[in-house]
Structures are given as structure tokens and as C-alpha cells.
Design a protein around this motif. Sequence first.
Motif, PDB file in Angstrom:
ATOM      1  N   TYR A 125      74.197 -54.366 -21.645  1.00 28.56           N
ATOM      2  CA  TYR A 125      74.389 -53.081 -20.959  1.00 28.56           C
ATOM      3  C   TYR A 125      73.314 -52.035 -21.304  1.00 28.56           C
ATOM      4  O   TYR A 125      73.499 -50.854 -21.037  1.00 28.56           O
ATOM      5  N   ALA A 126      72.210 -52.444 -21.903  1.00 24.80           N
ATOM      6  CA  ALA A 126      71.196 -51.499 -22.402  1.00 24.80           C
ATOM      7  C   ALA A 126      70.719 -50.508 -21.347  1.00 24.80           C
ATOM      8  O   ALA A 126      70.552 -49.320 -21.638  1.00 24.80           O
ATOM      9  N   PHE A 127      70.486 -50.966 -20.133  1.00 25.53           N
ATOM     10  CA  PHE A 127      69.995 -50.096 -19.059  1.00 25.53           C
ATOM     11  C   PHE A 127      70.957 -50.076 -17.861  1.00 25.53           C
ATOM     12  O   PHE A 127      70.551 -49.761 -16.749  1.00 25.53           O
ATOM     13  N   GLU A 128      72.195 -50.402 -18.093  1.00 21.45           N
ATOM     14  CA  GLU A 128      73.177 -50.459 -17.009  1.00 21.45           C
ATOM     15  C   GLU A 128      73.283 -49.112 -16.284  1.00 21.45           C
ATOM     16  O   GLU A 128      73.312 -48.052 -16.915  1.00 21.45           O
ATOM     17  N   ASN A 129      73.316 -49.179 -14.979  1.00 17.10           N
ATOM     18  CA  ASN A 129      73.474 -47.993 -14.114  1.00 17.10           C
ATOM     19  C   ASN A 129      72.338 -46.976 -14.232  1.00 17.10           C
ATOM     20  O   ASN A 129      72.541 -45.793 -13.973  1.00 17.10           O
ATOM     21  N   CYS A 130      71.154 -47.416 -14.611  1.00 20.12           N
ATOM     22  CA  CYS A 130      69.966 -46.541 -14.561  1.00 20.12           C
ATOM     23  C   CYS A 130      69.430 -46.652 -13.134  1.00 20.12           C
ATOM     24  O   CYS A 130      68.453 -47.353 -12.868  1.00 20.12           O
ATOM     25  N   LYS A 131      70.081 -45.980 -12.228  1.00 28.76           N
ATOM     26  CA  LYS A 131      69.873 -46.172 -10.789  1.00 28.76           C
ATOM     27  C   LYS A 131      68.491 -45.745 -10.299  1.00 28.76           C
ATOM     28  O   LYS A 131      68.055 -46.158  -9.237  1.00 28.76           O
ATOM     29  N   ASN A 132      67.784 -44.907 -11.062  1.00 31.96           N
ATOM     30  CA  ASN A 132      66.452 -44.451 -10.647  1.00 31.96           C
ATOM     31  C   ASN A 132      65.322 -45.152 -11.394  1.00 31.96           C
ATOM     32  O   ASN A 132      64.159 -44.812 -11.210  1.00 31.96           O
ATOM     33  N   LEU A 133      65.668 -46.108 -12.239  1.00 28.98           N
ATOM     34  CA  LEU A 133      64.647 -46.840 -13.000  1.00 28.98           C
ATOM     35  C   LEU A 133      63.794 -47.673 -12.051  1.00 28.98           C
ATOM     36  O   LEU A 133      64.299 -48.547 -11.347  1.00 28.98           O
ATOM     37  N   GLN A 134      62.493 -47.387 -12.024  1.00 24.83           N
ATOM     38  CA  GLN A 134      61.571 -48.059 -11.109  1.00 24.83           C
ATOM     39  C   GLN A 134      60.608 -49.006 -11.815  1.00 24.83           C
ATOM     40  O   GLN A 134      59.947 -49.820 -11.177  1.00 24.83           O
TER      41      GLN A 134
END
Length: 197
Positions: A125-134
Motif C-alpha cells: 500500500y506504499a503509494f495506494e490512491n496517489c491518483k495524480n502520480l505520473q
Amino acid sequence: MKKILCLFLFLCIALSLCLLTLSSCNEYPPADLTTGSTASSDSTASSETEKPTEPVEAVGLKYTGNSDKKTCTITGIGKCKDSYIFINEYVDGYRVTAIGASAFKNCGTLISVTLPDSVETIGKYAFENCKNLQEIVLPESLTAIEKYAFENCASLPCIRLPESLESIGACAFKGCSGITEITIPASVISIEKDIFY
């Protein structure tokens, strides 16, 4: 008359020096001579919306020292407000070897993350739901991406997995609907279920 003229000349020189000193104080905090960036203790050195031209180390991230007392795990965003995060190999003298479970979970402002060449594991879950991560730059030292690590990172268009990678956990890229390109290296010996569910 000579004394008055000398005093006037002395005052003019002193005033000029004061003005020069004040004008050079406009650059506060002082520029860091090694990177050309502005030093900051609250991670506001890089813009939150524009990608910095030079990598600027993220300051204020939370971490926990590991049992060996030489390495550490990044455990959270802490006081860092950067959208473009560049994690240095060392934090307060500890070598960064892992991104912990849920470390950046729900960080909607994250756009880009660069991990150092010392990180071996990205926790669940380290970057879970980082919706703007490109963009995520993974190091050649990385051996494991744990389950749900990048779940719902819908803005991530592609990801380059390093040749050092050995295992990918279940649902690691679940909900990453933006991914159009990914190459799984030959070094990977374990892929759990539903990684692209």
C-alpha cells in the motif's frame, strides 16, 4: 572644512556599503552552493506545481531506523509538501533501504517520486490512491514490490521495472488504468495474482 568634507565622504562610503549589504540579503535563505537550490527545512524548496529543473531533496519525510541502526525505512510524508519528491540515499545518517507500508498512501498531491539507489523494498500500500502520480523512478537496487503498492495510481502512464526486481506482490498495480507500457524483467521470479486487476 577639510574635516567636514572627509566626514561627508566617509558617510557616503559607509552608506554605499550598507546598501550593497542589504541588497544581497534579498536571497534568504542563502543559496546552497552544491546544488544551486534554496535551502529549506520544511520542504518548500521545490514548487508544488512545477517540476524542478534540478532534483531537490525532499525534507521532512517521516522515517524509522531499522534494527541494524545503520539503515532506515521511509514511513510517511511527514512535513514534506513537495509534489516532486526526490529521496536522498541518506537521511540523518541512515541509509534508506525501504519505503514502508502505506508510506505515501492517499497523497493526492504527489506527481513524481524518485527513489535512491539504496531502496530494496516498496512496502504494501506504499503509494495506494496517489491518483495524480505520473512518474515513479525505481532504483536498480529494488528487489521487491509488495502487494497493493501502487493500487489506484490511475495517472501513472508507464513504469520501468529494474533488472534487479525479483518479486511483485498481489494487486501491485490494481486500478492503474493509465498504464500503457510496462516491461517485466527476466530477473522477476515471483508474480502474485491480479497484479494488473
